[in-house]
Scaffold this motif. Structure first.
Motif, PDB file in Angstrom:
ATOM      1  N   TRP A   1      68.689  12.180  39.808  1.00  0.00           N
ATOM      2  CA  TRP A   1      67.287  12.569  39.651  1.00  0.00           C
ATOM      3  C   TRP A   1      66.381  11.558  40.341  1.00  0.00           C
ATOM      4  O   TRP A   1      66.738  10.398  40.523  1.00  0.00           O
ATOM      5  N   ARG A   2      65.179  12.033  40.692  1.00  0.00           N
ATOM      6  CA  ARG A   2      64.273  11.201  41.481  1.00  0.00           C
ATOM      7  C   ARG A   2      62.838  11.686  41.300  1.00  0.00           C
ATOM      8  O   ARG A   2      62.585  12.890  41.208  1.00  0.00           O
ATOM      9  N   SER A   3      61.920  10.747  41.257  1.00  0.00           N
ATOM     10  CA  SER A   3      60.492  11.088  41.249  1.00  0.00           C
ATOM     11  C   SER A   3      59.767  10.177  42.229  1.00  0.00           C
ATOM     12  O   SER A   3      60.124   9.012  42.391  1.00  0.00           O
ATOM     13  N   GLU A   4      58.750  10.741  42.889  1.00  0.00           N
ATOM     14  CA  GLU A   4      57.942   9.988  43.837  1.00  0.00           C
ATOM     15  C   GLU A   4      56.467  10.235  43.522  1.00  0.00           C
ATOM     16  O   GLU A   4      56.033  11.384  43.423  1.00  0.00           O
ATOM     17  N   VAL A   5      55.719   9.153  43.363  1.00  0.00           N
ATOM     18  CA  VAL A   5      54.276   9.232  43.131  1.00  0.00           C
ATOM     19  C   VAL A   5      53.583   8.489  44.273  1.00  0.00           C
ATOM     20  O   VAL A   5      53.883   7.315  44.540  1.00  0.00           O
ATOM     21  N   SER A   6      52.662   9.151  44.931  1.00  0.00           N
ATOM     22  CA  SER A   6      51.974   8.564  46.084  1.00  0.00           C
ATOM     23  C   SER A   6      50.486   8.465  45.805  1.00  0.00           C
ATOM     24  O   SER A   6      49.858   9.419  45.321  1.00  0.00           O
ATOM     25  N   ALA A   7      49.922   7.294  46.100  1.00  0.00           N
ATOM     26  CA  ALA A   7      48.490   7.089  45.912  1.00  0.00           C
ATOM     27  C   ALA A   7      48.046   5.868  46.690  1.00  0.00           C
ATOM     28  O   ALA A   7      48.778   4.865  46.777  1.00  0.00           O
ATOM     29  N   LEU A   8      46.862   5.936  47.277  1.00  0.00           N
ATOM     30  CA  LEU A   8      46.237   4.806  47.974  1.00  0.00           C
ATOM     31  C   LEU A   8      47.157   4.212  49.047  1.00  0.00           C
ATOM     32  O   LEU A   8      47.195   3.002  49.267  1.00  0.00           O
ATOM     33  N   GLY A   9      47.919   5.070  49.712  1.00  0.00           N
ATOM     34  CA  GLY A   9      48.794   4.606  50.773  1.00  0.00           C
ATOM     35  C   GLY A   9      50.053   3.921  50.301  1.00  0.00           C
ATOM     36  O   GLY A   9      50.774   3.334  51.109  1.00  0.00           O
ATOM     37  N   GLN A  10      50.310   3.984  48.979  1.00  0.00           N
ATOM     38  CA  GLN A  10      51.508   3.360  48.419  1.00  0.00           C
ATOM     39  C   GLN A  10      52.360   4.455  47.769  1.00  0.00           C
ATOM     40  O   GLN A  10      51.876   5.548  47.442  1.00  0.00           O
ATOM     41  N   GLN A  11      53.639   4.130  47.536  1.00  0.00           N
ATOM     42  CA  GLN A  11      54.548   5.100  46.935  1.00  0.00           C
ATOM     43  C   GLN A  11      55.417   4.413  45.896  1.00  0.00           C
ATOM     44  O   GLN A  11      56.047   3.384  46.171  1.00  0.00           O
TER      45      GLN A  11
ATOM     46  N   TRP B   1      50.464  14.581  45.279  1.00  0.00           N
ATOM     47  CA  TRP B   1      50.904  13.189  45.140  1.00  0.00           C
ATOM     48  C   TRP B   1      52.157  13.026  44.270  1.00  0.00           C
ATOM     49  O   TRP B   1      52.587  11.909  44.006  1.00  0.00           O
ATOM     50  N   LEU B   2      52.781  14.142  43.868  1.00  0.00           N
ATOM     51  CA  LEU B   2      53.953  14.065  42.988  1.00  0.00           C
ATOM     52  C   LEU B   2      55.087  14.917  43.547  1.00  0.00           C
ATOM     53  O   LEU B   2      54.894  16.091  43.878  1.00  0.00           O
ATOM     54  N   ARG B   3      56.270  14.321  43.617  1.00  0.00           N
ATOM     55  CA  ARG B   3      57.474  15.024  44.095  1.00  0.00           C
ATOM     56  C   ARG B   3      58.611  14.726  43.119  1.00  0.00           C
ATOM     57  O   ARG B   3      58.885  13.552  42.815  1.00  0.00           O
ATOM     58  N   LEU B   4      59.256  15.775  42.627  1.00  0.00           N
ATOM     59  CA  LEU B   4      60.349  15.639  41.669  1.00  0.00           C
ATOM     60  C   LEU B   4      61.612  16.299  42.229  1.00  0.00           C
ATOM     61  O   LEU B   4      61.562  17.446  42.707  1.00  0.00           O
ATOM     62  N   GLU B   5      62.735  15.587  42.172  1.00  0.00           N
ATOM     63  CA  GLU B   5      64.003  16.114  42.650  1.00  0.00           C
ATOM     64  C   GLU B   5      65.077  15.901  41.592  1.00  0.00           C
ATOM     65  O   GLU B   5      65.019  14.945  40.812  1.00  0.00           O
ATOM     66  N   GLY B   6      66.059  16.776  41.592  1.00  0.00           N
ATOM     67  CA  GLY B   6      67.191  16.602  40.692  1.00  0.00           C
ATOM     68  C   GLY B   6      68.370  17.424  41.160  1.00  0.00           C
ATOM     69  O   GLY B   6      68.200  18.449  41.844  1.00  0.00           O
ATOM     70  N   SER B   7      69.573  16.980  40.819  1.00  0.00           N
ATOM     71  CA  SER B   7      70.766  17.741  41.192  1.00  0.00           C
ATOM     72  C   SER B   7      71.878  17.487  40.188  1.00  0.00           C
ATOM     73  O   SER B   7      71.919  16.442  39.522  1.00  0.00           O
ATOM     74  N   TYR B   8      72.747  18.460  40.093  1.00  0.00           N
ATOM     75  CA  TYR B   8      73.969  18.327  39.298  1.00  0.00           C
ATOM     76  C   TYR B   8      75.124  18.809  40.160  1.00  0.00           C
ATOM     77  O   TYR B   8      75.043  19.862  40.809  1.00  0.00           O
TER      78      TYR B   8
ATOM     79  N   ARG C   1      50.603   1.133  56.541  1.00  0.00           N
ATOM     80  CA  ARG C   1      50.852  -0.283  56.804  1.00  0.00           C
ATOM     81  C   ARG C   1      49.725  -1.147  56.201  1.00  0.00           C
ATOM     82  O   ARG C   1      48.535  -0.859  56.375  1.00  0.00           O
ATOM     83  N   VAL C   2      50.121  -2.174  55.483  1.00  0.00           N
ATOM     84  CA  VAL C   2      49.170  -3.066  54.826  1.00  0.00           C
ATOM     85  C   VAL C   2      48.534  -3.986  55.860  1.00  0.00           C
ATOM     86  O   VAL C   2      49.236  -4.685  56.605  1.00  0.00           O
ATOM     87  N   PHE C   3      47.207  -3.996  55.912  1.00  0.00           N
ATOM     88  CA  PHE C   3      46.445  -4.784  56.892  1.00  0.00           C
ATOM     89  C   PHE C   3      46.881  -4.457  58.325  1.00  0.00           C
ATOM     90  O   PHE C   3      46.774  -5.302  59.227  1.00  0.00           O
ATOM     91  N   ASP C   4      47.404  -3.255  58.504  1.00  0.00           N
ATOM     92  CA  ASP C   4      47.901  -2.814  59.813  1.00  0.00           C
ATOM     93  C   ASP C   4      49.019  -3.705  60.346  1.00  0.00           C
ATOM     94  O   ASP C   4      49.319  -3.682  61.548  1.00  0.00           O
ATOM     95  N   ILE C   5      49.643  -4.490  59.457  1.00  0.00           N
ATOM     96  CA  ILE C   5      50.688  -5.432  59.894  1.00  0.00           C
ATOM     97  C   ILE C   5      51.972  -5.272  59.092  1.00  0.00           C
ATOM     98  O   ILE C   5      53.065  -5.240  59.666  1.00  0.00           O
TER      99      ILE C   5
END
Length: 812
Positions: free
Chosen positions: A313-323, A252-259, A374-378
């Motif tokens: 730099w960038r971080s992504e946390v994913s949980a319960l269908g949300q990011q 559920w965790l993705r970390l990116e970085g660049s110089y 998709r929230v409520f499939d909509i």
């Protein structure tokens, strides 16, 4: 010009060096990407992130032009400005003084000096906003470029009225080693080597990617008529390196970085043309220069040194269908430029060089929350917060020659140096959100809002004195909305609308010690707003062998910052070097806030005729017009209409025409952009197996329709023209290597794309007389302006023949 053999040796040496650094030698040939199925005739689906999530380009209710890594390779794009050949209606230019870059699209111009920190088209590098001046310096190891047309702002970064350009560099591969090296040499003095290496540090968990570029060429290929300058010929050298890291320690965790570091140094002479070439009644030049001579007549070259450092730099946390995503970036620009203040070359042996130093810093941070499921499939949604800080201090010296009387030889008595400082900082904070409702499988309704809180403070100091302090503070809402309906899975129609905002700006370049109220009104401009409406059709035909998209749009601007390409003469008060002041004729591209309307049509078609042969075309038409705006102008006869002026007026004539205003104003209804309204690109490729290899030939034709320049310059209109590129080569079926021979501008078409009025130099002339048989200075200096017989021009690039070798193994 450096010989092609010398350049080739450099290219081969660098190729060998980069290859030795890559671990690709250990990668088996069988790991290369599989060849495409030769029996397949379906178009490759293009995935874009225009709406902050991966989706087919055919599902986006807006015009999006995607330029893939493969497309860049196919047409040998080594300079980012060449991307415009693949995206009609887009014009990309780098300022000759190195201080920035310009992007134009949909019928309006952008000038870094006129539009400040907020361009008409925003650039993004790996999802973070960045100035065009940085992006246009180089291009290598790019995954994809997306050009989004129309107002932007409720989904990413900053609001922009005409569109945005996103550049995504290639990301590290967590599982496979690999890399590529590409080297190009040509007959006009270019050696270009770029490549990348991918290393999985911990398989499936951590990886790094290291890319680099070296480009050495002969700059703008302009020579000077001054033979003493042979040892100071034009050149350009760019070196860049980028290191990117990716870590996914848990699902559920993705970390990116660049110089990334970019160093660019160049020295050019500005190209000119004898005015008599287009105006037979003009005086003859000492040396006749035509556009295809690619020559300048300056005694002093323009030199620029640039250094950029970019941290992303960038971080992504994913949980319960949300990011939850956090995106940050910090970059610095250090720019040193030397530019002659003697355009007419009146004083060829005198150092009248303006030294400019800019140390610019920018930091952006963005936090956004969006759904993965998709929230409520909509509903799909994106909400976020954005914060951007800019600090843009610049210092320069402005030299002015003081000339001795003719009776004393007319040499330079002294050079008055005026110290100028421009300090400024801005901050933009905003909250935004966008929601898309999926109604059944065929209909989508989308809407978004952004609230912008913008503050900017700038100061201008001339000779140590505070001349002006400007403050811009705005709070503004912008919106977007769209509805789309798919009649079938291959036919979608849409309509969209949107508004935009750009903060008021302060144009830089007028350093008058005594500016008038009218003069200030053409320097400090109010905020710009606009509204846009667009409708389009996207379709896929003939069993997915053809893609056909068409759209039309209308956009209306209030307070658009219009800047003419040629300067307006004004009465300038400057120091006399002895504690006093003196007035003289000066020239500056003042800016006006004017109403503008733009109407246009854009289309795209791609067709796979056979498994081996494809053809595609992209077309754009956009006509922008100023509607009865008030602009700065040269109006010496006082009729309220801009004069056609080819010679600088005398100080007395200018003072009589402008009174205490220093310059004139006129009513205008004319083009808002000087790019051609119509442009189109046609590409085609045919491939055929040749033994165990694959041969191919491809062509690209880029056509620009006729365009009108400054209405006060009757000699700068451009007739329609086409540039044709041809490529032929041989490659491995798995694309592990490829050799391409190419010709750009095959028919050596030379067109003057812009032309200034005859170049002029203003200076101070000391009066004198013979008194008692002795040459004597008899009073205070007077302002004099000498006009040359040459005009400054820009032209189409020269014809070039070259060869490219590309080797790629493993993860590329």
């Amino acid at each position: 010009m450096t010989s092609i053999s010398t350049k080739a040796l450099r290219g081969v040496s660098l190729l060998a060096l980069m290859a030795s650094l890559a671990p690709v030698a250990a990668v088996a040939q069988t790991q290369a990407a599989p060849a495409a199925d030769p029996s397949s005739t379906s178009l490759t689906e293009i995935i874009v992130t225009a709406r902050r999530r991966d989706e087919s380009i055919q599902d986006v209710p807006a015009v999006v032009n995607a330029v893939t890594s493969e497309a860049l390779q196919k047409v040998n794009i080594r300079n980012f400005t060449e991307v415009q050949s693949l995206v009609p209606g887009l014009t990309l230019t780098s300022n000759s003084n190195g201080t920035g870059g310009n992007a134009q699209i949909r019928g309006v111009n952008f000038d870094i000096n006129a539009s400040g920190n907020n361009p008409t088209v925003e650039f993004y590098l790996n999802d973070a906003p960045i100035t065009a001046g940085v992006v246009l310096q180089q291009i290598y190891d790019v995954g994809q470029i997306e050009v989004l047309r129309g107002p932007q702002g409720t989904l990413r970064g900053r609001a922009s009225p005409s569109g945005s350009i996103t550049i995504t560099t290639k990301k590290p591969d967590l599982y496979r080693e690999g890399g590529y090296v590409s080297s190009t040499v040509n007959d006009i003095g270019t050696a270009n080597v770029n490549g990348a290496v991918n290393i999985p540090v911990v398989e499936g968990v951590a990886a790094i990617r290291i890319g680099g570029l070296y480009n050495d060429d002969d700059g703008n290929l302009t020579r000077s008529t001054d033979t003493t300058q042979e040892k100071r010929k034009a050149y350009s050298r760019t070196e860049s390196g980028r290191i990117s890291g990716l870590v996914t320690p848990i699902d559920w965790l993705r970390l990116e970085g660049s110089y990334q570091s970019i160093v660019n140094n160049f020295r050019n002479f500005d190209p000119v043309e004898s005015f008599s070439v287009v105006n037979p009644s003009a005086p003859a030049s000492p040396t006749l220069i035509k556009a295809d001579d690619r020559m300048g007549f300056q005694a002093w070259p323009r030199t620029v040194k640039q250094r950029y450092n970019i941290y992303n730099w960038r971080s992504e946390v994913s949980a319960l269908g949300q990011q939850l995503i956090y995106q940050g970036q910090h970059y610095t620009q250090d720019i040193y430029s030397d530019e002659s203040q003697d355009p007419a070359n009146v004083f060829p042996t005198t150092d009248l060089i303006q030294h400019t130093v800019s140390h610019i810093k920018s930091t952006s941070q963005e936090v956004r929350l969006q759904n993965q499921e998709r929230v409520f499939d909509i509903f799909d949604y994106v909400v976020g917060y954005f914060d951007n800080k800019n600090n843009t201090p610049t210092t320069l010296n402005r030299p002015t020659a003081v000339r001795l009387p003719a009776v004393m030889g007319g040499g330079v008595a002294q050079v008055v140096q005026t110290a100028i400082g421009r300090a400024g900082h801005s901050r933009e904070k905003s909250i935004y959100g966008n929601v898309t409702a999926h109604i059944g499988d065929a209909t989508q309704i989308s809407g978004g809002l952004r609230h912008i809180d913008y503050n900017d403070v700038g100061q201008l100091l001339v000779g140590g004195a505070l001349i002006s302090q400007d403050v811009h503070a705005d709070k503004k809402w912008v919106y977007t909305a769209s509805i789309q309906h798919s009649f079938t899975r291959d036919l979608m129609v849409y309509v969209n609308t949107g508004s935009s905002y750009r903060p008021g700006i302060t144009a830089v370049g007028d350093f008058n010690l005594a500016p008038s109220a009218l003069e200030r009104s053409f320097i400090n401009l109010p905020a710009e707003t606009s509204k846009s409406y667009e409708a389009g059709v996207k379709s896929t035909l003939f069993d997915h062998r053809m893609r056909l998209n068409v759209s039309g749009f209308h956009q209306k601007f209030a307070n658009y910052p219009y800047r003419a390409p040629n300067g307006v003469y004004y009465v300038n008060t400057t120091s006399d070097g002895a504690g006093g002041t003196v007035q003289q004729v000066a020239q500056f591209n003042f800016v006006a806030a004017v109403p503008v309307e733009v109407n246009g049509v854009e289309g795209e078609v791609s067709y796979d005729l056979t498994p081996n042969w494809n053809i595609g075309a992209v077309t754009s038409y956009a006509l922008g017009k100023i509607k009865n705006g008030v602009i700065p102008c040269n109006d010496l006869n006082g009729d309220g209409k801009p004069d056609v002026t080819t010679v600088a007026p005398s100080l007395a004539a200018l003072q009589a025409a402008t009174g205490g205003n220093n310059l004139s104003k006129c009513k205008a209804s004319q083009r808002s952009s000087f790019q051609p309204p119509f442009s189109t690109t046609i590409q085609s490729e045919y491939s055929q197996p040749i033994g165990n290899f694959e041969g191919y030939v491809r062509g690209l034709v880029y056509y620009n329709g006729k365009s009108q320049g400054d209405p006060t310059n009757t000699f700068d209109d451009v007739k329609g023209y086409a540039l044709a590129n041809l490529y032929a080569g041989l490659r491995a079926p798995d694309r592990a290597w490829e050799v391409t021979l190419y010709a750009k501008n095959l028919f050596d078409t030379t067109k003057v794309l812009s032309r200034t009025n005859p170049l002029s130099t203003s200076y101070q002339q000391l009066p004198g007389a013979i008194i008692g048989g002795v040459p004597t200075i008899t009073g205070r200096p007077a302002a004099v302006t000498d006009t040359s017989t040459y005009t400054g021009i820009t032209t189409t690039p020269p014809r070039e023949f070259g060869v490219t070798l590309r080797v790629a193994l493993g993860s590329r």
